[in-house]
Write a protein that holds these residues in place. Sequence first.
Motif, short mmCIF file in Angstrom:
data_model
loop_
_atom_site.label_atom_id
_atom_site.label_comp_id
_atom_site.label_asym_id
_atom_site.label_seq_id
_atom_site.Cartn_x
_atom_site.Cartn_y
_atom_site.Cartn_z
N SER A 253 0.84 -1.18 -0.06
CA SER A 253 -0.06 0.13 0.05
C SER A 253 0.56 1.31 -0.05
O SER A 253 0.33 2.50 0.04
CB SER A 253 -0.92 0.12 1.22
OG SER A 253 0.03 0.25 2.49
N ASN A 256 -0.29 4.31 2.26
CA ASN A 256 -1.55 5.35 2.00
C ASN A 256 -2.50 4.57 2.89
O ASN A 256 -2.99 3.26 2.81
CB ASN A 256 -1.86 5.06 0.65
CG ASN A 256 -3.01 5.96 0.31
OD1 ASN A 256 -3.90 5.95 0.70
ND2 ASN A 256 -2.75 6.78 -0.64
N PHE A 259 -5.69 3.07 1.00
CA PHE A 259 -5.29 1.45 0.53
C PHE A 259 -5.06 0.59 1.74
O PHE A 259 -5.21 -0.68 1.18
CB PHE A 259 -3.83 2.02 -0.46
CG PHE A 259 -4.13 2.82 -1.67
CD1 PHE A 259 -5.46 2.90 -2.50
CD2 PHE A 259 -3.22 3.60 -2.37
CE1 PHE A 259 -5.51 3.56 -3.34
CE2 PHE A 259 -3.45 4.53 -3.20
CZ PHE A 259 -4.77 4.41 -3.78
N MET A 262 -8.48 -0.49 2.06
CA MET A 262 -9.03 -1.19 0.96
C MET A 262 -8.11 -2.73 0.77
O MET A 262 -8.81 -3.64 0.55
CB MET A 262 -8.77 -0.25 -0.31
CG MET A 262 -9.71 0.74 -0.40
SD MET A 262 -11.25 0.64 -0.35
CE MET A 262 -11.60 -0.37 -1.97
N PHE A 263 -7.32 -2.73 0.90
CA PHE A 263 -6.27 -3.78 0.81
C PHE A 263 -6.90 -4.79 1.89
O PHE A 263 -6.99 -6.23 1.57
CB PHE A 263 -4.94 -3.66 1.14
CG PHE A 263 -4.11 -4.92 0.69
CD1 PHE A 263 -3.65 -5.48 -0.42
CD2 PHE A 263 -3.44 -5.69 1.97
CE1 PHE A 263 -3.19 -6.56 -0.47
CE2 PHE A 263 -2.74 -6.87 1.53
CZ PHE A 263 -2.61 -7.15 0.25
N THR A 297 -2.93 -3.53 -5.54
CA THR A 297 -3.39 -3.04 -4.53
C THR A 297 -4.03 -1.33 -4.64
O THR A 297 -4.21 -1.01 -3.61
CB THR A 297 -2.08 -2.84 -3.82
OG1 THR A 297 -1.05 -2.05 -4.62
CG2 THR A 297 -1.34 -4.19 -3.12
N VAL A 298 -4.22 -0.88 -5.91
CA VAL A 298 -4.55 0.16 -6.08
C VAL A 298 -6.00 -0.04 -6.93
O VAL A 298 -7.01 -0.38 -6.33
CB VAL A 298 -3.60 0.99 -6.74
CG1 VAL A 298 -4.11 2.51 -6.69
CG2 VAL A 298 -2.27 1.08 -6.03
N MET A 302 -9.79 -2.09 -6.51
CA MET A 302 -11.07 -1.57 -6.31
C MET A 302 -11.91 -2.23 -7.38
O MET A 302 -13.28 -2.35 -6.99
CB MET A 302 -10.95 -0.03 -6.17
CG MET A 302 -10.42 0.41 -4.91
SD MET A 302 -10.43 2.02 -4.65
CE MET A 302 -9.01 2.50 -5.65
N THR A 370 -11.16 8.06 -5.32
CA THR A 370 -10.36 7.14 -6.39
C THR A 370 -11.71 6.09 -6.76
O THR A 370 -11.63 5.44 -7.75
CB THR A 370 -9.16 6.29 -5.35
OG1 THR A 370 -8.39 7.56 -5.06
CG2 THR A 370 -8.46 5.44 -6.33
N THR A 374 -12.60 5.06 -10.26
CA THR A 374 -12.56 3.76 -10.76
C THR A 374 -13.86 3.08 -11.15
O THR A 374 -13.98 2.45 -12.49
CB THR A 374 -12.34 2.53 -9.62
OG1 THR A 374 -11.22 3.05 -9.01
CG2 THR A 374 -12.40 1.09 -9.89
#
Length: 782
Positions: A253, A256, A259, A262-263, A297-298, A302, A370, A374
């Motif tokens: 990540s 971040n 992230f 989210m991860f 991972t980004v 997502m 983000t 996405t």
Amino acid sequence: QHEKHWDWSGGRVYECNNLFYPTIFISARDCFLSDFIPSLKRLFPEIFQSVVMDDDLVSDEDNGDCTGEGKTHLTNSSNENDVNIAREHGGTGGNNEANKLEERGAEDDEDNCPTANMFRNRLHYLFRRLLRALSSPRQHPILFFVDDVQWADSASLELISSFVLDFDHLNEADGQETPQCLIVLGAYRSNEVHSDHMLNHYIESFQSSASARVTTFNLEGLTESHTIDLISDSLKLPIRWTRSLASTVHKKSLGNPFFVKMFMSSLLDDHKQSYSLRDRCWKWDIDDVKGVGIEETVATMMSKRISRLPVAVIEALIVASCFGVRVDKGVICSLSGFEQFCEIIPCLEHAMQKGIIEQRSESYVFAHDTIQQTVYDLLPPENMKDYHFKIGSQLLKEHGMNKDIKCSPMAFIAIDQINKARDIDAEDTIEPQLKELIVSVNVKAAERAIERADASSALSYVAHGKHFLGSDGWTESYDDCLRLNDAACLASYLNGSPVGVSDSYNEIKCHATGFEDKMKSRCIFIQTCASTGDVQGAIEFGLDLLDGLDEFFPFEVTQEDIHTAVESTKALISDDPRSQILNAPKLSDQKKLWSMKLMSLLAPLVYLVNPGMVSLIGARMIQISFQHGVTQESAVALVSYGLTYISALNDIEEGYRWAKLALLIIDRFKAQSLYPKIYFLVNHFASIWKEPIQALVDGLRQTHRSALVVGDIEYASFASKAYVERSVFSGKRLSVIETECAALSLEMVQLNQIQSVLGHMVSFTRSNSGINANCFHYRLCS
């Protein structure tokens, strides 16, 4: 004890009780800062009333939501003579120009010759006064936080620059300098601000300014130890158990925080992490976690998570993403009325349960920009313009109404969607009725943007409107094409673009069929010539226009010409000119109205090169006022006529009497935008001969403030200079005057009125030999 903070979000202000300092939060991506003032008015009505509502700052925004239904006036909305900036044009032109001018009714509140940047200046000054009223030394400092500054439009950046750099230094009570109790915190992503980004210019101006202390700091990603602490705390496990997991997450990540979150969520969705009921703790296989590709991972991560949602939910999210990070619930409810979007509300509710989108007050908001990007990227590029056009056209058909009716706020939202699809073939694809409605709403949106001092947005709406008009716009939609070019001419002038003014003026000159249809752009062209230094050219052009309106003036003026003009004017005046002015009808002859406007516009320019002509112009304006009716420009006529008596005829009594009558015109027409100009002229050139100087000082101070309120910086600087001069001779303490002079000079420096600053320094130092001029200059510069 916790203080309130106010969160500005999507056009509204919310109160929360979780911060010690009063704090205002704004997301530059979600709103225009010019929409902020109506919300402050609703939240702090008493402060707004006492600080900025001086009978000339009443907004009609209460009649609709703050996204801009209708106009915002300077004067009371119940007054029929409000000064409007954007107006609708009637008619389609004609061949008999003189008859056309005489037949058309006149709008007494129309102001076709706006002063440069008055709208923007008014907004900036009002905002600064509001912030100052909300704060006080020691007790209530204001923290103003602007997020995502990299997405702010130019108008919003100008407003931020205004309250960062341009402070009101004078205390209302005693004239002492008061520190500004304000901290402005702006956050932006450095990777999105390149060397040519306009934000860099503003940051450099902040750093080089002597009035603002700037601290720059970079927010790096979480360190590995911080990530370990975060994950250990979230999983409620000792650090020794989570260290390997947290180290892996940190590497993928890059620290971040978003992230990281989210991860961790993706590990749960992919069943690489689970909760053990037997051990009552979270379990994972570190090898499986390490096996997750770093590219996931980004954005890919997502996308993968969103792809697991039902197709209908993804479609609903794509629709919402077309409006940006935030979309109003009213927009979604309107779309749900159409068959193709009927399931959008329950689908967004499902997405809320998954944490993709959130509901804040009356809006749906993506959890992070983000995520919105996405989702939006899921839409194939070749389908984007069709998707935007489909959404916009559905909303516009429901809320755009007839083209002659004032647009609803939803219509402006719809037109923004349609404009994103401007590459669509406007000639073959769009039905004529819808195309006509699109052009009409773009016209109204451009005029509304000008009212809000957003010249850049206005020019964008003009460009889109012309695109949908096509090459035959002047023949098929004459009125809309004329209004678009008028808006482009005014917006270019406000934006400081003489080339843009010239281009719009030349297009109107070539295609407009009526004399009146060309007059707005001609007036703006005169002001543009004057502002670029071509005063002589502006005067010659204006005199040529007056010739076309049967108003002739000799360029070489003799004393005999002045006496002749005054004598011919006297023959029209009764023994009681005051009653004659008050009872005179309003000027309805459109040809004479334009003559009055042009003469009012030319008078200050002519004074610079040929002062004698001002007497002739003033006398002719008086004649028109008494013969055909009065308008707000009659105030300029009365002042000019009065000054003729004082300067040319040496009759102070008569000149003073005529100059004071100008204030009656201002009151009659509620022409608050003209008040500073007229009051300064009366005070500085006429009242000085008859009234005690002490009585004039406070009036000049109030004129200075009133000029800032209406955005007339030019006359604000004139009034402040005269205030300093009169103060020196009024017996006021010199130490107080010195402080006021330095503060006013610094204010004029910040407002780019350098000539006024020199006037302050010269008038003060030459009037008082006891104060060292070099010392004063040093204090001012420092």
